[in-house]
Structures are given as structure tokens and as C-alpha cells.
Design an enzyme around this catalytic site. Structure first.
Site, PDB file in Angstrom:
ATOM      1  N   SER A  96      38.276  47.523  32.918  1.00 40.22           N
ATOM      2  CA  SER A  96      38.414  48.824  32.292  1.00 40.22           C
ATOM      3  C   SER A  96      37.233  49.725  32.653  1.00 40.22           C
ATOM      4  CB  SER A  96      38.544  48.630  30.785  1.00 40.22           C
ATOM      5  OG  SER A  96      38.992  49.807  30.185  1.00 40.22           O
ATOM      6  N   ASP A 219      50.486  48.948  30.122  1.00 42.17           N
ATOM      7  CA  ASP A 219      49.137  49.022  29.561  1.00 42.17           C
ATOM      8  C   ASP A 219      48.993  50.345  28.822  1.00 42.17           C
ATOM      9  OD1 ASP A 219      46.464  49.222  28.997  1.00 42.17           O
ATOM     10  OD2 ASP A 219      45.779  48.583  30.985  1.00 42.17           O
ATOM     11  N   HIS A 247      46.075  45.284  28.101  1.00 40.58           N
ATOM     12  CA  HIS A 247      44.905  45.846  28.784  1.00 40.58           C
ATOM     13  C   HIS A 247      43.867  44.773  29.099  1.00 40.58           C
ATOM     14  CE1 HIS A 247      42.258  49.000  30.092  1.00 40.58           C
ATOM     15  NE2 HIS A 247      41.336  48.672  29.208  1.00 40.58           N
TER      16      HIS A 247
END
Lengths: 276, 326
Positions: A96, A219, A247
Site C-alpha cells: 500500500s 480492493d 487490501h
């Protein structure tokens, strides 16, 4: 300085290999997130785990609201660690926002990195119509931060006062520490702002290190369009759509995550040996 | 599902690691206003608000995986109508027949949510006020510091002005105005007690000739040198001043006639002995010592008379007023 960095960022080095593989966690947690994935690379790599300043078991005294007001401060953490461990040509694996932090570090000093592997990266969470769809409107992100406040960060001062007034109840602190991955609430709020309100789309074109984008299906945080956007802008990027949903594929689908990273590294190694 | 769990006074929902809804009890289904078949087998996102979907990924999932439990987490569910239902949620990760389940219980906290929102709002306002107060205090401190600096500058300036106002520009000695004040305060201080006060008035002999012969520049240098010499000869508590033109004065506190004459004679001698370059320089001195009934002006005029007598007596000499024949 070197020793300080290693303590400051709670750096842990394992593995039998010589080539460095750095795992950078995302927003909201710490290096524990790699627990199901990192060990698989210990056989062939020098595996490096760490927490950003303000996360996990890092040194919170090293936190500065000014330095960490945007992701460049976190990128500096990564470069400091590379410097402390004398790392060159590393495989950088980011989750991320950790991916974007890796991107910024690689722009600043490309010699440190050979490949970037990115799990669910997003250069910009906000929609920017008509051409860019980050997946979030400003109200959505404010709603998210509002939810964080309701859960923890909004009550931080009160909680810490309760803890200070009850020194005979250490379990209070224990509970608090467990409840939100021991992230300091002030830091959490500022990290959330740095993460969710940043726009690093313009940085993508300056990336020279080849990369792999691992895009999860379905996601809510980094939608498929965002992964495709990154793939289209990043030169020498590979793109893989995972079966994993959500995620956090490194937690929900560690086997698939490990396989895709290994395959990618193997394919580029083969390519390199062909070229070489 | 066990009937008691199905109708328990809390929502129950069981998820796998893909966040698919495996089981959900009737209490929760009716809270959300769905039918069982509409939610079973669906992704949890179906019943989460926008913010909760993100929050679930950022916090719930990592926590349940890594710590195997979640306690008192606030999130918001989304009913079929789209209505938001704030809930409090506990979850634990359990293994059954080789598979992992993330079992959650939850209950609505509508009112509590309102209280907490109100509290948070109040807290934010307080924080905001505190920040503003802090900022204002900092600004005040800054202003106060500035004021202090300005005041100090002013004090320094005043001190400079005061010195300028009481100093004779050419010789650096006190000027006539300052001498007058010093004389008044010295007399006030000593006249009441038994301490004597004396005053010397000195005039450079034939100063006009020096100016005329060697020019005003030389004249000025003589005056400056005389000032330096007088400064040298005076004690710490004495006040040396330029009285005007080529005339100088020396206030001698705590000094009787005898002592005053000694000092006057020493100064006269030093002036005579000093190397003045082109021509010899001498001074005439008039001395007076304060006696009861004197004022500063009577003391000055006595000294002046004595000086006059020294001039008339042939210059380069010292005369004390009390030795004058009336």
C-alpha cells in the site's frame, strides 16, 4: 548514526542470502504484517524488516510532525536503513503506502534498489475527474479518519490520562497497545493525512527502477483502475491481478503473494542472465 | 444455527479470510432489514458503509489475522435501505474442522454514538480553543519581548542623551548645567552634616593670547588637555566641569579649606610643569569652602572673587576666599 537508525526503525535482519530484500509495511500497522510472507524468502535473501518512525516498536521520540508531514520523511527512513546496512540493488517490497514510500526513496537514490514489488499501491486516493479515479471522495476519507477518531485517535488524550492516573493497572496500557497495533494516535492521524491526502502521480514518471504491481481483486482501498494506471505510467513495470481480494494479500493470501513475487524475481533473474 | 444464538440480543456474523459472510443470525439480519439469502455468501462489503469498508481492510482484517481478536471496535453497518447503523464489535478467530472463522458479535450503539460524537465535537472545540489560546499567549509573549527590547533601547537612548546633556562636547568634562546640579546636591547632602565642601574655579591665564597667536585649533587642544589633566587630578567623588570659555570648576566634597588649597596648589603646579608645546601655560585658581549660611550661588561668587584676586595678584596662583580682605 547507523546503530541509531537500526534501533530507531526497529530493524530486523534475517535470512541466509546476500541480496537484500526490504519489506515495508503500509499504513496502520507494522512489520508483523509480513509474518506470513517474509520467512519464505529467508533461504535466498537477506531479509530486512522494519517499522517506520511512529509505527510498531520504532523510537517514537524520533518522530517529528514536520519531517513526517508527508511521505518523503518516511522515504528517508528507508534510505537511512539502506545506508546503515550498506544496501545496494535491493528488492524492495512495499504494501500500500509502503510502495509509494519505496518509489520516493528509489527516485532519490536509485542505486539502492534493483526491483520494486508493490502490493496494492495507490499514488493518489482521491478522485480527480475526469481522467483519474482514485476511488475516494474527500468526504469518504474524512469519514475514514472520523472512524479512526471514534475508535482510538480521538480519545488518545483521555486514554493516556486514564493510563497515567492508574499506574497500578498496567494492563490498561497493555490493552491499549494491543488494540491498535501500538500506533501512537497523534502519529496515526498525521500518517493517515500524509497517506490518504497525498498525490504522487507526478512522481511516477521519475521512477527508473523496474517494478511489479500486485493488484488485488475487489480492493476497496486500491481499486483495479488505480493498479492499471500505475502500470501504464511506470516504465518497466509488470502487472499481475491477484485472485486475492481485499487490501492485504500478504495476510489473506500469503501463498499466492509469495508465488507471484518469487516468479517475478525468477523471471527477471533469467532475463538478466540471458542478457548478461 | 442454535436458536438461542439466532435470536440472541446481539448480532452474530461469521466470516472467512476472504471476508465472505458464512453465517449471520436473525437478530442482525433483521437489524439490516435483509433476507438471509441476500447476504449469506456475500462479501462483508455489502453491509459496510464506505468508511467502514476501508476501515475493515486497514484495521479489522490485520488485527484479526495477527492478534486473533478484535475488541470494542466501532464501525458502521449499512442497512438494505442505505441507512447507517453504528455498532460496537468484538471478534475472535477460531478454528473448526481445519478451517478458520472470524466470528463477530455486535450490537447497535446509536445513542452512545450520538453521545460520543457530541463529546468528540466538544473535545475538538476545546482542542481548537486551547490551540488558539496557546497561539495567542505566544503572540503576547512575542509582543512583550518586543516591548521589553524597545524599552531597553529607550532606556539606553535616554542614558546616552542624559550623558550628552550633561557633558561638555570639547573636553568631555561635565558642563555648566550639570555642575550647577551637582553643586546643589553636594551642598544639600553635606551642608546639614559636619562634612565640609569646597569649590575651585580655575581660569587659564592669557588664553586669549594663545588663541590669537596659535589659532583656535591650538586653543581647543589646550582646553582638551586641561580637561584631561583636571580629570586626572580629581578624586572619585570630585566633580570636574568646564565652567565656560577657558574657565573650569572642581567640586570637592568632604574637603576643608586646608585640603582644598593643597589640591588647588597641586593642580596649579602640574599645569605649570606640564609640556604645553609652543608656550607655557598657567592657571589662576579661586577656592571657597562652604560655611553655614552659604548657598551654591554665594559659594560660587566667593570662589569667583578669589579667582579674581589670583588674577589681580599676578596670575599662576591660588587664593582662598576666606583669606580675602573684605
Amino acid at each position: 548514526m547507523n546503530q541509531n537508525t537500526l534501533i530507531r526503525n526497529n530493524v530486523n535482519v534475517t535470512g541466509k542470502g546476500t541480496k537484500a530484500m526490504i519489506f515495508a509495511h503500509g499504513f496502520g500497522c507494522d512489520q508483523n504484517m509480513w509474518r506470513l510472507v517474509a520467512p519464505a524468502f529467508e533461504e535466498n535473501f537477506r531479509v530486512i524488516l522494519f517499522d517506520y518512525v511512529g509505527s510498531g516498536k520504532s523510537d517514537y521520540n524520533a518522530y517529528s510532525s514536520t519531517k513526517y508531514q508527508d511521505l518523503h520523511g518516511y522515504a528517508q527512513d528507508v534510505l537511512d536503513i539502506c545506508d546503515a546496512l550498506d544496501i545496494k540493488d535491493a528488492i524492495f517490497v512495499g504494501h500500500s503506502v509502503g510502495s509509494i514510500i519505496g518509489i520516493l526513496a528509489s527516485i532519490q537514490d536509485p542505486s539502492r534498489f534493483e526491483r520494486l514489488v508493490m502490493l496494492g499501491p495507490s499514488p493518489c486516493f482521491l478522485n480527480d475527474p475526469p481522467h483519474y479515479k482514485g476511488g475516494f471522495e474527500k468526504e469518504d476519507l474524512e469519514g475514514l479518519i472520523g472512524m479512526m477518531e471514534m475508535n482510538y485517535i480521538g480519545w488518545a488524550n483521555y486514554l493516556s490520562q486514564v493510563i497515567m492516573k492508574n499506574p497500578e493497572r498496567p494492563e490498561l496500557y497493555q490493552e491499549l497497545e494491543e488494540s491498535f497495533c501500538s500506533t501512537d494516535p497523534t502519529v496515526a492521524r498525521e500518517f493517515a493525512t500524509a497517506t490518504f491526502f497525498s498525490d504522487h502521480r507526478n512522481d511516477l514518471q521519475n521512477v527508473t527502477v523496474p517494478s511489479l504491481i500486485l493488484q488485488c481483486s475487489d480492493d476497496a482501498i486500491a481499486p483495479i483502475e488505480v493498479g492499471k494506471y500505475m502500470h501504464s505510467v511506470l516504465t518497466e513495470s509488470a502487472y499481475a491481478l491477484m485472485e486475492a481480494t481485499g487490501h492485504c494479500p500478504h495476510l489473506s493470501h500469503p501463498e499466492e503473494t509469495i508465488r507471484l513475487i518469487s516468479d517475478y524475481l525468477k523471471s527477471v533473474a533469467d532475463q538478466d542472465s540471458l542478457n548478461g | 444455527m442454535d436458536e438461542r444464538l439466532d435470536y440472541a440480543p446481539c448480532g452474530y456474523i461469521s466470516l472467512n479470510d476472504d471476508s465472505t459472510i458464512l453465517e449471520i443470525n436473525k437478530t442482525l439480519i433483521s437489524l439490516l432489514d435483509y433476507e438471509l439469502q441476500e447476504v449469506q455468501g456475500q462479501h462483508i462489503n455489502l453491509i459496510l458503509t464506505r468508511a467502514s469498508k476501508t476501515f475493515y481492510q486497514l484495521y479489522f482484517f490485520p488485527m484479526i489475522r495477527l492478534q486473533e481478536k478484535v475488541e470494542a471496535m466501532y464501525i458502521a453497518l449499512k442497512a438494505k435501505s442505505g441507512q447507517e447503523i453504528p455498532i460496537l464489535l468484538n471478534a475472535s478467530r477460531n478454528e473448526r474442522e481445519g478451517k478458520f472463522f472470524n466470528d463477530c458479535v455486535c450490537f447497535p450503539m446509536k445513542e452512545r454514538y450520538e453521545y460520543e460524537q457530541a463529546l468528540l465535537t466538544a473535545k475538538r472545540e476545546t482542542d481548537q480553543r486551547n490551540r488558539m489560546k496557546k497561539k495567542q499567549i505566544e503572540e503576547l509573549d512575542l509582543l512583550r519581548n518586543e516591548l521589553e527590547c524597545k524599552q531597553n533601547e529607550l532606556l539606553e537612548l535616554n542614558e546616552k542623551l542624559r550623558k550628552l546633556a550633561e557633558t561638555d562636547g570639547l573636553t568631555g568634562l561635565k558642563n555648566r548645567r550639570c555642575l550647577q546640579e551637582s553643586l546643589t546636591s553636594t551642598i544639600n547632602l553635606h551642608a546639614g552634616g559636619s562634612q565640609p565642601v569646597s569649590l575651585l574655579l580655575m581660569d587659564i591665564d592669557y588664553f586669549k593670547d594663545i588663541n590669537d597667536t596659535f589659532g583656535h585649533m591650538t586653543g581647543d587642544r589646550v582646553l582638551q588637555e586641561m580637561g584631561r589633566l583636571l580629570e586626572e587630578e580629581s578624586r572619585k567623588e570630585d566633580v570636574a566641569a568646564r565652567y565656560g570659555g577657558e574657565e573650569f570648576a572642581l567640586i570637592l566634597p568632604n574637603t576643608d579649606k586646608f585640603e582644598a588649597l593643597k589640591i588647588a596648589e597641586r593642580i596649579r603646579w602640574h599645569v605649570e610643569q606640564a609640556d604645553w608645546g609652543k608656550s607655557a601655560i598657567t592657571i589662576s585658581v579661586g577656592a571657597a569652602t562652604f560655611v553655614p549660611g552659604d548657598t551654591e550661588s554665594s559659594l560660587q561668587s566667593k570662589a569667583d572673587n578669589a579667582l579674581y584676586a589670583s588674577k589681580n595678584g599676578g596670575r599662576n596662583q591660588v587664593t582662598h576666599a576666606s583669606d580675602l580682605k573684605l
